[in-house]
Design an enzyme around this catalytic site. Structure first.
Site, short mmCIF file in Angstrom:
data_model
loop_
_atom_site.label_atom_id
_atom_site.label_comp_id
_atom_site.label_asym_id
_atom_site.label_seq_id
_atom_site.Cartn_x
_atom_site.Cartn_y
_atom_site.Cartn_z
N ASP A 1 0.08 8.80 -32.24
CA ASP A 1 0.41 9.51 -33.49
C ASP A 1 -0.47 10.74 -33.65
O ASP A 1 -1.70 10.66 -33.64
CB ASP A 1 0.21 8.57 -34.68
N ASP B 1 -3.77 9.27 -27.12
CA ASP B 1 -3.43 8.68 -28.41
C ASP B 1 -1.95 8.96 -28.62
O ASP B 1 -1.35 9.78 -27.91
CB ASP B 1 -4.28 9.34 -29.50
N ASP C 1 -6.52 13.34 -31.75
CA ASP C 1 -6.31 14.34 -32.81
C ASP C 1 -7.14 14.05 -34.06
O ASP C 1 -7.17 14.86 -34.97
CB ASP C 1 -4.84 14.41 -33.20
#
Length: 224
Positions: A10, A8, A166
């Protein structure tokens, strides 16, 4: 055997989610409105998960100029995020993956020009064989489309790849795609539920890719 790793962006490579929350929170404070992290977190890892301006209008009992609000927020955000460096451990994982001969991809719910600009700024662009973004799919995370496209682009099966996430929305997308998924929660995602993932780490600095691959490979053999 694990052959690929898909990042991922961001919150995993760039600490942008914390900055966007702080910037939005500061703008809310002008109207004496609090923005609880539990509410804001609905937007993390996806698009259109939470309409912050509608929330502000409702709680401040005012009409907000949406265009002006977004322009000010984005200007503040971009100024701050352009000062950020790549998150700890990212370069190490990329180097480990390269040394192990793994394919490396990226799957983000953001527009494609966003990660490409910062990967270039960090000098990391050449590591990535595939970048799939908002522009490539009809539905972003938690829908698995971004990860399914990444797997197809890298020419690997779901159980031959590890996703690094995250957020709850992102990790759910990876698991729905049938992949292994580890999460590295940050300041704005650490309160999220991650019982469905395959590993949780405080930092990518704590991750040995070789050990992780051996663990997942032994799990696959046990299931065979």
């Amino acid at each position: 055997m694990i052959k690929a790793i898909v990042f991922d962006f961001d919150g995993v490579i760039l600490d942008s989610e914390r900055i966007m929350y702080l910037v939005t929170q500061n703008l809310f404070h002008r109207y004496k409105v609090e923005l609880p992290l539990s509410i804001w977190s609905q937007a993390i890892g996806t698009q259109h998960g939470f309409d912050s301006i509608s929330y502000l209008e409702e709680h401040a009992q005012v009409k907000i100029d949406r265009k002006a609000f977004r322009e000010e927020r984005n200007a503040l955000f971009n100024r701050l995020v352009d000062e950020e460096e790549v998150l700890p451990g990212v370069r190490s994982i990329l180097e480990q993956a390269k040394a192990l001969g793994m394919k490396i991809g990226l799957a983000t719910s953001s527009r494609g020009d966003w990660p490409r600009r910062h990967l270039k700024r960090f000098g990391l662009s050449d590591y990535f064989m595939s970048i799939k973004s908002w522009d490539d799919v009809q539905r972003v995370k938690p829908d698995p489309a971004l990860y399914l496209q990444s797997l197809e682009s890298l020419d690997v099966a779901p159980k031959e790849a590890i996703a690094i996430e995250d957020s709850f929305n992102g990790s759910l997308a990876a698991k729905r795609a049938g992949m292994y998924c580890i999460v590295v929660p940050n300041a704005v995602t650490k309160q999220m539920p991650f019982g469905h993932v395959d590993g949780c780490f405080n930092s990518l600095q704590d991750v040995s890719l070789d050990k992780l691959i051996r663990y997942f490979s032994s799990e696959l053999r046990a299931q065979a």
